[in-house]
Design a protein around this motif. Structure first.
Motif, mmCIF file in Angstrom:
data_model
loop_
_atom_site.group_PDB
_atom_site.id
_atom_site.type_symbol
_atom_site.label_atom_id
_atom_site.label_comp_id
_atom_site.label_asym_id
_atom_site.label_seq_id
_atom_site.Cartn_x
_atom_site.Cartn_y
_atom_site.Cartn_z
ATOM 1 N N GLU A 53 15.711 -35.304 -18.404
ATOM 2 C CA GLU A 53 15.505 -33.883 -18.099
ATOM 3 C C GLU A 53 14.378 -33.299 -18.940
ATOM 4 O O GLU A 53 13.636 -32.436 -18.473
ATOM 5 N N ARG A 56 11.197 -34.452 -17.343
ATOM 6 C CA ARG A 56 11.038 -33.747 -16.066
ATOM 7 C C ARG A 56 10.561 -32.313 -16.293
ATOM 8 O O ARG A 56 9.681 -31.812 -15.592
ATOM 9 N N ALA A 57 11.141 -31.638 -17.289
ATOM 10 C CA ALA A 57 10.738 -30.260 -17.601
ATOM 11 C C ALA A 57 9.290 -30.221 -18.070
ATOM 12 O O ALA A 57 8.514 -29.355 -17.655
ATOM 13 N N TRP A 58 8.909 -31.165 -18.917
ATOM 14 C CA TRP A 58 7.538 -31.194 -19.429
ATOM 15 C C TRP A 58 6.545 -31.455 -18.299
ATOM 16 O O TRP A 58 5.503 -30.811 -18.219
ATOM 17 N N PHE A 61 6.172 -28.284 -16.160
ATOM 18 C CA PHE A 61 5.376 -27.282 -16.862
ATOM 19 C C PHE A 61 3.900 -27.665 -16.848
ATOM 20 O O PHE A 61 3.033 -26.844 -16.554
ATOM 21 N N GLN A 74 9.393 -23.647 -13.291
ATOM 22 C CA GLN A 74 9.572 -24.988 -13.841
ATOM 23 C C GLN A 74 10.200 -24.933 -15.230
ATOM 24 O O GLN A 74 11.018 -25.773 -15.580
ATOM 25 N N VAL A 75 9.803 -23.932 -16.012
ATOM 26 C CA VAL A 75 10.365 -23.811 -17.359
ATOM 27 C C VAL A 75 11.856 -23.487 -17.279
ATOM 28 O O VAL A 75 12.664 -24.113 -17.963
ATOM 29 N N THR A 76 12.230 -22.519 -16.443
ATOM 30 C CA THR A 76 13.649 -22.164 -16.355
ATOM 31 C C THR A 76 14.469 -23.305 -15.764
ATOM 32 O O THR A 76 15.581 -23.564 -16.211
ATOM 33 N N ASP A 77 13.925 -23.997 -14.769
ATOM 34 C CA ASP A 77 14.627 -25.147 -14.197
ATOM 35 C C ASP A 77 14.805 -26.224 -15.265
ATOM 36 O O ASP A 77 15.872 -26.828 -15.390
ATOM 37 N N GLY A 78 13.751 -26.454 -16.046
ATOM 38 C CA GLY A 78 13.830 -27.434 -17.119
ATOM 39 C C GLY A 78 14.833 -27.046 -18.193
ATOM 40 O O GLY A 78 15.570 -27.889 -18.702
ATOM 41 N N LEU A 79 14.869 -25.757 -18.533
ATOM 42 C CA LEU A 79 15.831 -25.298 -19.542
ATOM 43 C C LEU A 79 17.266 -25.470 -19.063
ATOM 44 O O LEU A 79 18.135 -25.887 -19.834
ATOM 45 N N ARG A 112 19.378 -21.075 -12.732
ATOM 46 C CA ARG A 112 17.944 -20.815 -12.927
ATOM 47 C C ARG A 112 17.632 -19.358 -12.602
ATOM 48 O O ARG A 112 16.897 -18.695 -13.329
#
Length: 173
Positions: A53, A56-58, A61, A74-79, A112
């Motif tokens: 994860e 994936r988040a990086w 972003f 993308q940041v909120t999904d990654g968080l 998200r």
């Protein structure tokens, strides 16, 4: 200090006690050894997913930044994904269940949206506009002067079909 932060220690204590109650109940149902094995397996899965994860988040972003799109989604999904994996990695059956739920796509979308709304409330509208692409629904019609009063019934042209659009600040591309 914010009002809600004073309840964090109490909430953490309640979470630990709830985890203990669930562990004992499951231990009585399937046995202590089996319950311990399930907790270790879920934590190991969480550690594996934490790395996945995070990568994936990086990537999300980085791709958004390179494409010139606002990276907020993308940041909120990654968080949300990282938080779900972190909950899985923590030893506990209840936290593992919440972690798994946060990794399920429909629940992840809901979470998200909640994270995005919370972030938009805490930052200025200009910063929120830079982070999150704003989508609006507009209808074709006659442009109205800035000082005009809104009509009781809007003028609808082209059968009233909705047109997707983005709010773009003047002078920005």
């Amino acid at each position: 200090m914010r009002r809600g932060l004073r309840f964090v220690p109490l909430a953490l204590l309640a979470a630990v006690l709830l985890e203990l109650v669930v562990f004992v109940a499951v231990g009585r149902a399937i046995g202590f050894g089996s319950t311990l094995l399930v907790v270790f397996a879920v934590s190991l899965l969480g550690l594996v997913l934490l790395r996945r994860e995070g990568m994936r988040a990086w990537r999300g972003f980085r791709d958004s930044a390179q494409a010139g799109r606002p990276p907020g989604r993308q940041v909120t999904d990654g968080l949300v994904g990282l938080f779900g994996a972190l909950l899985l990695a923590m030893p506990g059956l209840l936290s593992g269940l919440v972690g798994v739920l946060l990794l399920v796509p429909p629940v992840r979308r809901l979470a998200r949206g909640g994270v995005q709304r919370a972030a938009e409330r805490r930052v200025s509208s200009m910063v929120a506009g830079d982070l999150f692409a704003r989508r609006v629904r507009v209808r074709r019609g006659e442009p109205q002067p800035a000082d005009a009063q809104p009509a009781a019934e809007p003028t609808v042209v082209d059968g009233g079909r909705a047109i997707e659009g983005e709010i773009v600040e003047p002078g920005r591309n």
